[in-house]
Design a protein around this motif. Structure first.
Motif, PDB file in Angstrom:
ATOM      1  N   ASP A  19       0.828  -1.214   0.000  1.00 50.59           N
ATOM      2  CA  ASP A  19       0.000   0.000   0.000  1.00 50.59           C
ATOM      3  C   ASP A  19       0.863   1.266   0.000  1.00 50.59           C
ATOM      4  N   GLU A  22       2.241   1.634  -3.511  1.00 51.03           N
ATOM      5  CA  GLU A  22       1.201   2.129  -4.423  1.00 51.03           C
ATOM      6  C   GLU A  22       0.993   3.631  -4.268  1.00 51.03           C
ATOM      7  N   SER A  25       3.855   5.281  -5.937  1.00 56.98           N
ATOM      8  CA  SER A  25       3.706   5.153  -7.391  1.00 56.98           C
ATOM      9  C   SER A  25       2.703   6.163  -7.934  1.00 56.98           C
ATOM     10  N   SER A  26       1.604   6.346  -7.234  1.00 51.77           N
ATOM     11  CA  SER A  26       0.610   7.314  -7.712  1.00 51.77           C
ATOM     12  C   SER A  26       1.141   8.740  -7.631  1.00 51.77           C
TER      13      SER A  26
END
Length: 91
Positions: A19, A22, A25-26
């Protein structure tokens, strides 16, 4: 002709919870398309921190007038001033 093997992934985020990775990454994708989480961490967190440390070190050296040679000389003086009796007491 032989094929070259691809380089192994040296990802900063390899052991990070999914999480968190992620989220990074966003954030990276919002800044620049195709940028990965590790690249984002390196460019936006690690690199600026290293530059800050380098600047702080230069400032401290100017304030205290220290250079690498001064530090080495201080260490040598400390070692020369020790006597055998002090070493025996410590042991």
């Amino acid at each position: 002709m032989t094929k070259r093997k691809p380089k192994k992934d040296a990802s900063i985020t390899i052991h990070m919870p999914a999480d968190h990775k992620e989220q990074l990454s966003s954030l990276a994708e919002m800044l620049r398309a195709g940028q990965g989480a590790s690249e984002y961490v390196y460019e936006n967190l690690i690199k600026p921190h290293l530059l800050k440390l380098k600047a702080e070190t230069k400032i401290k050296q100017k304030i205290f007038g220290l250079t690498e040679n001064d530090k080495n000389a201080e260490l040598q003086v400390d070692l020369c001033e020790r006597t055998e009796t002090q070493d025996i007491k410590k042991a």
